[in-house]
Design an enzyme around this catalytic site. Structure first.
Site, PDB file in Angstrom:
ATOM      1  N   PHE A  24       0.710  -0.688  -0.184  1.00  0.00           N
ATOM      2  CA  PHE A  24       0.028   0.163   0.225  1.00  0.00           C
ATOM      3  C   PHE A  24       0.828   1.040   0.333  1.00  0.00           C
ATOM      4  O   PHE A  24       2.011   1.453   0.972  1.00  0.00           O
ATOM      5  CB  PHE A  24      -0.817   0.350   1.259  1.00  0.00           C
ATOM      6  CG  PHE A  24      -1.437   0.997   1.133  1.00  0.00           C
ATOM      7  CD1 PHE A  24      -3.048   1.356   0.367  1.00  0.00           C
ATOM      8  CD2 PHE A  24      -1.531   2.529   2.317  1.00  0.00           C
ATOM      9  CE1 PHE A  24      -3.987   2.488   0.566  1.00  0.00           C
ATOM     10  CE2 PHE A  24      -2.731   3.522   2.326  1.00  0.00           C
ATOM     11  CZ  PHE A  24      -3.464   3.516   1.723  1.00  0.00           C
ATOM     12  N   SER A  28       4.573   8.913  -1.627  1.00  0.00           N
ATOM     13  CA  SER A  28       5.017   9.734  -3.876  1.00  0.00           C
ATOM     14  C   SER A  28       4.630   7.709  -4.675  1.00  0.00           C
ATOM     15  O   SER A  28       5.021   7.598  -5.302  1.00  0.00           O
ATOM     16  CB  SER A  28       6.719   9.469  -3.745  1.00  0.00           C
ATOM     17  OG  SER A  28       7.603   8.320  -2.785  1.00  0.00           O
ATOM     18  N   GLU A  99      13.119   3.476  -0.040  1.00  0.00           N
ATOM     19  CA  GLU A  99      12.141   3.909   1.418  1.00  0.00           C
ATOM     20  C   GLU A  99      13.410   3.563   2.573  1.00  0.00           C
ATOM     21  O   GLU A  99      13.054   3.575   4.192  1.00  0.00           O
ATOM     22  CB  GLU A  99      11.243   3.199   1.765  1.00  0.00           C
ATOM     23  CG  GLU A  99      10.362   3.658   0.661  1.00  0.00           C
ATOM     24  CD  GLU A  99      10.173   4.552   0.409  1.00  0.00           C
ATOM     25  OE1 GLU A  99       9.002   5.401   1.502  1.00  0.00           O
ATOM     26  OE2 GLU A  99       8.960   4.353  -1.058  1.00  0.00           O
TER      27      GLU A  99
END
Ligand code: SIN
Length: 192
Positions: A24, A28, A99
């Site tokens: 999910f 960005s 990330e």
């Protein structure tokens, strides 16, 4: 990136497709899709809301002047809308790297699109004890910080504006993002 949950391959694999997992995206990951996916669905998760509380040293800022990007904070009952992607497990190598500045993967139930089908998946969150966490500040201060920050992935302003546009396209009404967009539009920029 540290991992809060087991690898998606352990417990969060898609029932119909064990080599893939739903991820999910609420920031960005909604509008910058630089990875392959098998399916993409408008989606939501419950109990979280977006905040520009995470520092960005590697994408929208620098170690000297980190930008501000979104994370999720607990908000019981709140529906956070975004996009879910069904990805093959090897895609997590890329996503974990992207990330890496303070985010960790955690498991979640995801409600998919119109059907509201519920699937198991993961999302990336930057929790308060990560070293890049900036936390809350007066909204005008957050807007000024975003207006002045730039990094290897572009300006922090573009991150915010692209997110605001993407959320409108999803029919989402995020007051925090909308207020920052309004404050930024009032500021003078070299190209405005
Ligand atoms: C996300 O988009 O889901 C995580 C935060 C970001 O990369 O902007």
């Amino acid at each position: 990136m540290t991992q809060h949950s087991q690898r998606p391959t352990d417990t969060h694999a898609c029932q119909d497709r064990p080599s893939a997992t739903w991820v999910f995206g609420y920031g960005s990951l909604i509008y910058k899709v630089d990875f392959p996916f098998l399916r993409r669905e408008v989606a939501s998760i419950e109990g979280w809301q977006r905040r520009f509380w995470q520092g960005s040293h590697d994408h929208r800022g620098t170690p000297e002047q980190p930008g501000r990007v979104v994370t999720l904070i607990p908000a019981p009952g709140n529906i956070c809308r975004g996009v879910a992607y069904l990805v093959e497990h090897d895609v997590f190598e890329h996503l974990d790297h992207r990330e890496k500045n303070g985010y960790q993967r955690i498991a979640t139930a995801i409600s998919l699109g119109e059907s509201a089908e519920i699937v198991d998946g993961v999302f990336y969150i930057a929790v308060p004890d990560n070293p890049a966490f900036l936390g809350d500040a007066p909204i005008e201060e957050i807007a000024a910080h975003i207006a002045d920050s730039h990094g290897p992935s572009g300006s922090n302003r573009d991150y915010l504006l692209q997110l605001a546009v993407a959320l409108r396209e999803l029919g989402d009404d995020d007051e925090h993002v909308a207020e920052l967009e309004r404050l930024l539009s009032q500021r003078h920029t070299p190209d405005s």
